[in-house]
Enzyme design. Sequence first.
Site, PDB file in Angstrom:
ATOM      1  N   HIS A   1       0.823  -1.207   0.000  1.00  0.00           N
ATOM      2  CA  HIS A   1       0.000   0.000   0.000  1.00  0.00           C
ATOM      3  C   HIS A   1       0.858   1.257   0.000  1.00  0.00           C
ATOM      4  CE1 HIS A   1       0.570   1.727   4.061  1.00  0.00           C
ATOM      5  NE2 HIS A   1       0.888   0.493   4.402  1.00  0.00           N
ATOM      6  N   CYS A   2       0.202   2.359  -0.342  1.00  0.00           N
ATOM      7  CA  CYS A   2       0.778   3.696  -0.152  1.00  0.00           C
ATOM      8  C   CYS A   2      -0.368   4.541   0.396  1.00  0.00           C
ATOM      9  CB  CYS A   2       1.388   4.240  -1.447  1.00  0.00           C
ATOM     10  SG  CYS A   2       0.352   4.110  -2.919  1.00  0.00           S
ATOM     11  N   ALA A   3      -0.511   5.773  -0.023  1.00  0.00           N
ATOM     12  CA  ALA A   3      -1.617   6.582   0.477  1.00  0.00           C
ATOM     13  C   ALA A   3      -2.914   6.284  -0.274  1.00  0.00           C
ATOM     14  CB  ALA A   3      -1.273   8.064   0.375  1.00  0.00           C
ATOM     15  N   MET A   4      -2.816   6.263  -1.613  1.00  0.00           N
ATOM     16  CA  MET A   4      -3.989   6.035  -2.448  1.00  0.00           C
ATOM     17  C   MET A   4      -4.023   4.650  -3.090  1.00  0.00           C
ATOM     18  SD  MET A   4      -5.625   8.883  -2.149  1.00  0.00           S
ATOM     19  CE  MET A   4      -6.833   8.766  -3.471  1.00  0.00           C
ATOM     20  N   GLY A   5      -2.894   3.963  -3.092  1.00  0.00           N
ATOM     21  CA  GLY A   5      -2.845   2.653  -3.729  1.00  0.00           C
ATOM     22  C   GLY A   5      -2.869   2.730  -5.239  1.00  0.00           C
TER      23      GLY A   5
ATOM     24  N   SER B   1       0.037   4.691  -7.179  1.00  0.00           N
ATOM     25  CA  SER B   1       1.311   5.029  -7.807  1.00  0.00           C
ATOM     26  C   SER B   1       2.495   4.297  -7.175  1.00  0.00           C
ATOM     27  CB  SER B   1       1.526   6.547  -7.760  1.00  0.00           C
ATOM     28  OG  SER B   1       2.708   6.923  -8.423  1.00  0.00           O
ATOM     29  N   ARG B   2       2.855   4.653  -5.952  1.00  0.00           N
ATOM     30  CA  ARG B   2       4.031   4.044  -5.321  1.00  0.00           C
ATOM     31  C   ARG B   2       3.876   2.537  -5.138  1.00  0.00           C
ATOM     32  NH1 ARG B   2       4.261   8.544  -0.605  1.00  0.00           N
ATOM     33  NH2 ARG B   2       2.024   8.465  -1.118  1.00  0.00           N
TER      34      ARG B   2
END
EC number: 3.1.3.16
Length: 215
Positions: free
Chosen positions: A145-149, A151-152
Amino acid sequence: MASGDTKTSVKHAHPCAERLSLQQEEGEAEDYCTPGAFELERLFWKGSPQYTHVNEVWPRLHVGDEATALDRYGLQKAGFTHVLNAAHGRWNVDTGPDYYRDMAIEYHGVEADDVPTFDLSIFFYSAAAFIDSALQDDHSKILVHCAMGRSRSATLVLAYLMIHKNMTLVDAIQQVAKNRCVLPNRGFLKQLRELDKQLVKQRRQAGPGAGELGL
């Protein structure tokens, strides 16, 4: 409009993109070359419109957002055993191993910013190794995961599929995008293109049946 005018308005696809269907049909890498960023973005646009908090993009490998990572009860109920946080850090999704210390979850953090100038490629192999190690156990389940799922986390999952599943970047994008709406930023796409070129070159030099490369 005259036929001549119509012809001049046609935009030709990137020459590498024209070879994609041929490469997929034959299962060969000889005719494959890494498409440009625009052609790769088109592959994302053709993907799934699904954008929920979390989606399974490969067996037992899920891409999700901050809300999913913070939901300790939800993670436990869903049976997650590993978490890879691609937005680790105080000013991002500030969880860390202590956040899951009383749970049967193994944590790996990547402190990355979702900006085109950030070099995420330095984490490609370590993140891919963590994912691969987690999936060695048939009972494990990993959240990346990242913040929004979008990009990263998606970038690191794409790198994993390329490194450990011998996929081209095109194959990896199609696999992930059919299950979740994702879109790495332009800088990350550029870094994935470089990884793709390196892996394709290594596999051609190694020949058929060489297995995982670049490790």
